[in-house]
Design an enzyme around this catalytic site. Structure first.
Site, PDB file in Angstrom:
ATOM      1  N   ASP A 714       0.820  -1.208   0.000  1.00  0.00           N
ATOM      2  CA  ASP A 714       0.000   0.000   0.000  1.00  0.00           C
ATOM      3  C   ASP A 714       0.852   1.255   0.000  1.00  0.00           C
ATOM      4  O   ASP A 714       0.528   2.225  -0.687  1.00  0.00           O
ATOM      5  CB  ASP A 714      -0.935  -0.004   1.218  1.00  0.00           C
ATOM      6  N   CYS A 761       6.125  -6.120   5.976  1.00  0.00           N
ATOM      7  CA  CYS A 761       5.292  -7.271   5.608  1.00  0.00           C
ATOM      8  C   CYS A 761       4.741  -7.159   4.192  1.00  0.00           C
ATOM      9  O   CYS A 761       3.910  -7.954   3.784  1.00  0.00           O
ATOM     10  CB  CYS A 761       4.171  -7.472   6.611  1.00  0.00           C
TER      11      CYS A 761
END
Ligand code: PEP
Ligand code: MG
Length: 824
Positions: A714, A761
């Site tokens: 993101d 992550c």
């Protein structure tokens, strides 16, 4: 676009046989520096599990995904065989196109190749030409790519768009996986890409599309199982289409064993050596009355049995999925589809209601059901397409599952011995194979069936040595006969000599040693050569994956995507359901850390039953923590479950999509209220760094949390303003862009100043180059997908922190993502 030069082409060659041709085409790739010689073995192995014959005299041998490490750089080579070589019985190949593909740089060549495929004269010309330029031009010249010849088929009513994930476009390997999956369904399945459409059940048709990684395609289906087909294919595409094969491949010795005993020759289906007594597995006889007095009762019984069989199949699907991955388990979803077939059910019900001419009696449910499925199975069996004909076995497997539930008793039910045996059977259905107890099954050998049958595939993933298609002679080997089963050569040796037994035992010990070494390496921590340690943990999205992660060497879970609990259902999971799932994971992790990310939906993750209003810009809308702050009912229920689960293991909580300090403080306050209510101990709170504002304010955020985990997927899309799922832009949205790396650097500095740790992550953490750069930037935890764990650990163990840091500093100074990727 890939270059193809003269050194990669050998004209006027001859080959003794197919494996000689593969050796030669592989050699060209080795000589041109594209791959290591080991990849040739992998190309050979591929032939055992897939057919690389494309059609019209062209074959495209390529290796197994697990061996991609032997590829130095993507390349292709061409071996021209004017006299041809037999590839499969009845299939002669004149052009062998060897492929060593790291990702999808060669996809245009493949697409061009498929366009020549329909043109017999062009193939003939390429098979005879004495000028390598002819081949080069045809395969690399973009004008050779004529898409206008593709029939434009109308769209079906049922369709979903899906983006081909990662770097891999629809080249041979993933396209084959997709075709095989599509063939599991009865529906017609089409794929639209731009203005072209392809039949998803045809490899050639799919390859013609030339879909590259990151592109979006439209999946369309029409037929009884259309919805399920779309969902399954979408999930498979999103999982990368190669997920299954990226699972650890069966360990092989890599050398042929030689025995003096006379073998029964079969087809190698799953490698390994088994030694032990054989046991002939025969099916019990299902006994039932053919007639019954009350058709209404029979109809009810049939419907109930079908429902129970479906439930069994769902359990089996979950079990096999946990053990061997979704792709291998998909067969049990297909089995459920048979039971959803209204025609099949109706045929049996009609039969039940027909009064038998001479009496008041009617057909019983089992009798009518057996008639109905047997009739269809025999019709399927007669079809010329071997794949469709093979579905008869599946249909009988499902049919018998229901019949068993309806039978009064089972006669001569085989009692499996409770000592380990080599099983022999006419054929094993997928249900038989999935039900095998690996502890009591040394190996198995079937008289019929092929190496690509589902039972062979499941055997490989269960690591059981197996032979298929050994012929009916094998059924005459008496129970208890000592045998050696060599799953690599496909031979079964009854009554082996002492010398052969010794050879087999040594081979078993050697295999064990290889396995052990591989395992050990994945469990070794990622300690760099100068002692710096990085924690390598897993990203998971299902309860069963916690155990798989540990088995693959993960030191815990760095990101649990809890969305999985909320998807594919009609209402949110209850607190109890969530608690069960989280405890399942803490148990599997057995003391290793588990970072639970609170619900992150919205954006591209839709949950229909929440009735969220449509948004113009969902990625900039009410997603992640924003939704949880609005829908506190969902948030508080989840937090209650998490706090209770935290009593059973080291759980940390992480909030997604935090953009402002107010959001974090509100989320933490709610969490603390819930915790006080539940009455449990404090847990560490962390937040995802995914929004640029969070990086810029990291100094402030670091005071409020115990750790950061950077979600580069993101963060990249927000900092580059490129939608991560955008058909064109997603490819450029590279997590190794220097802009992203500079943000990571800034985050690490801010965290360090406050004594907090930083993990990553997002996807780049799972790439060896990404892992190195991130480590060099001071990230101390990398949370990666399960198949990447061993490779990331191995990479980190091979470097010193000073090297990683030097590389990271160079990366920070790069001007483009491409420059970063060119760093060595
Ligand atoms: C990320 O954004 O990098 C991340 C790990 O979260 P997700 O992919 O689930 O959005
Ligand atoms: Mg994210």
């Amino acid at each position: 676009m890939l270059n193809l030069d003269k050194n990669s082409i050998k004209l006027g060659a001859t080959a003794k046989d197919k494996s000689d041709a593969i050796q030669q085409v592989g050699r060209l790739l080795v000589d041109t520096g594209h791959m290591k010689p080991e990849y040739i073995n992998s190309m050979m192995a591929r032939e055992q599990v897939a057919n690389t014959y494309l059609g019209n005299g062209i074959a495209i041998p390529h290796g197994l995904p697990i061996d991609r490490k032997f590829i130095v750089e993507t390349g292709i080579s061409v071996l021209q065989l004017p006299a041809g070589v037999e590839w499969n019985p009845g299939e002669r190949v004149h052009l062998v196109v060897g492929i060593a593909a790291k990702s999808d740089e060669h996809i245009e060549i493949l697409s061009n190749l498929t366009h020549v495929l329909g043109d017999e004269a062009a193939v003939q010309q390429l098979a005879r030409t004495t000028d390598p330029l002819d081949i080069i031009t045809t395969l690399t010249n973009p004008t050779a790519r004529v898409n206008d010849d593709m029939p434009v088929e109308p769209d079906f009513a049922k369709a979903i768009d899906v983006t081909i994930s990662g770097k891999a476009g629809l080249h041979a390997r993933p396209a084959t996986t997709l075709v095989n999956l599509a063939k599991e369904f009865q529906s017609e399945v089409r794929i639209r890409y731009g203005n072209q459409t392809a039949n998803a059940k045809s490899l050639v048709s799919l390859l013609k599309l030339g879909v590259e990684g990151g592109q979006t395609i439209r999946l369309m289906a029409q037929g009884v199982d259309a919805d399920r087909a779309l969902q399954t294919l979408k999930a498979a595409i999103e999982a990368g289409l190669e997920e299954e094969e990226d699972a650890p491949a069966a360990v092989t010795l890599g050398r042929a064993l030689s025995f003096e005993t006379k073998p029964i020759v079969g087809i190698a289906a799953s490698p390994g050596v088994a030694i032990g007594p054989v046991y002939q597995l025969r099916r019990g006889k299902l006994v039932f009355e053919a007639t019954a007095p009350d058709p209404a009762t029979e109809e009810r019984r049939l419907r109930q049995a079908i429902e129970s069989a479906k439930a069994q199949l769902q359990n089996l699907y979950e079990e096999v999925k946990a053990k061997a991955g979704a792709g291998k388990a998909a067969i049990f979803e297909a089995h459920q589809e048979f039971l959803n077939d209204p025609d099949l059910q109706q045929a049996a019900i009609d039969q039940i209601h027909q009064a038998l001419h001479h009496a008041q009696a009617h057909s019983s449910a089992p009798w009518a059901w057996q008639q109905a499925y047997e009739q269809r199975a025999s019709a399927l069996e007669k079809l010329p397409d071997p794949l469709l004909a093979g579905r008869a076995t599946d249909l009988r497997d499902v049919g018998r599952r229901v019949l068993r539930l309806l039978a009064t008793r089972v006669e001569d039910e085989p009692q499996l011995p409770n000592n380990p045996v080599i099983l022999i059977a006419e054929d094993l259905t997928p249900s038989d194979t999935a039900g095998l107890n690996p502890a009591l099954t040394l190996g198995f050998c079937t008289a019929y069936g092929g190496p690509t049958s589902h039972s062979a595939i499941i055997a490989r993933s269960l690591d059981i040595p197996a032979i298929v298609g050994a012929g009916p002679a094998v059924l005459n080997v008496p129970d208890g006969t000592d045998c050696i089963l060599d799953g690599e050569s496909g031979n079964l040796y009854p009554h082996p000599s002492e010398a052969d037994l010794a050879t087999a035992k040594t081979a078993q010990a050697d295999l064990q040693a290889v396995r052990q070494a591989e395992k050990l390496a994945c469990y070794q921590p990622a300690i760099l050569t100068d002692g710096h340690r990085v924690e390598v943990v897993a990203n998971i999205g299902a309860a069963a994956e916690a155990e798989q992660a540990v088995n693959a060497g993960a030191e815990g879970v760095g990101l649990l995507r809890t969305e999985f609990l909320f998807l594919n259902r009609s209402e949110p999971p209850t607190e109890a359901e969530q608690l069960v799932a989280y405890i399942h994971m803490t148990r599997s992790l057995n003391g290793l850390p588990l970072i639970i990310r609170t619900l992150d939906i919205g954006g591209d993750k839709a949950v229909p039953y929440l009735n969220l209003p449509a948004e113009e810009n969902p990625f900039l809308g009410v997603r992640g923590i924003r939704l949880c702050l609005q829908r506190q009912d969902l948030f508080r229920t989840q937090l209650r479950a998490i706090f209770q689960a935290a009593q059973t293991g080291p759980v940390k909580i992480m909030f997604p999509m935090i953009a402002t300090l107010e959001e974090l403080i509100a989320a933490r306050q709610i969490a603390e209220e819930v915790r006080a209510d539940v009455g449990t101990d404090r847990v560490d709170y962390g937040m995802m760094i995914e929004v640029p504002s969070a990086v810029l304010m990291a100094d402030e955020f670091a005071k409020e949390v115990d750790f950061f985990s950077i979600g580069t997927n993101d963060l990249t899309q927000y900092v580059l303003a490129m939608d991560r799922g955008h058909p064109v832009l997603a490819k450029q949205a590279d997590g190794l862009h220097p802009a992203v790396l500079r943000l990571i650097d800034q985050t690490v500095q801010a965290a360090k100043a406050h004594g907090k740790w930083v993990g990553v992550c997002g996807g780049v953490a799972g790439e060896p180059l990404g892992a190195t750069i991130l480590t060099g930037l001071g990230v101390t935890e990398l949370s990666v997908s399960i198949p990447s764990i061993a490779a990331v650990k191995a990479k980190l163990r091979s470097i010193a922190f000073s090297e990683a840091n030097a590389l990271a500093q160079r990366a920070l100074r790069c001007r483009t993502a491409q420059d970063v990727r060119a760093l060595r």
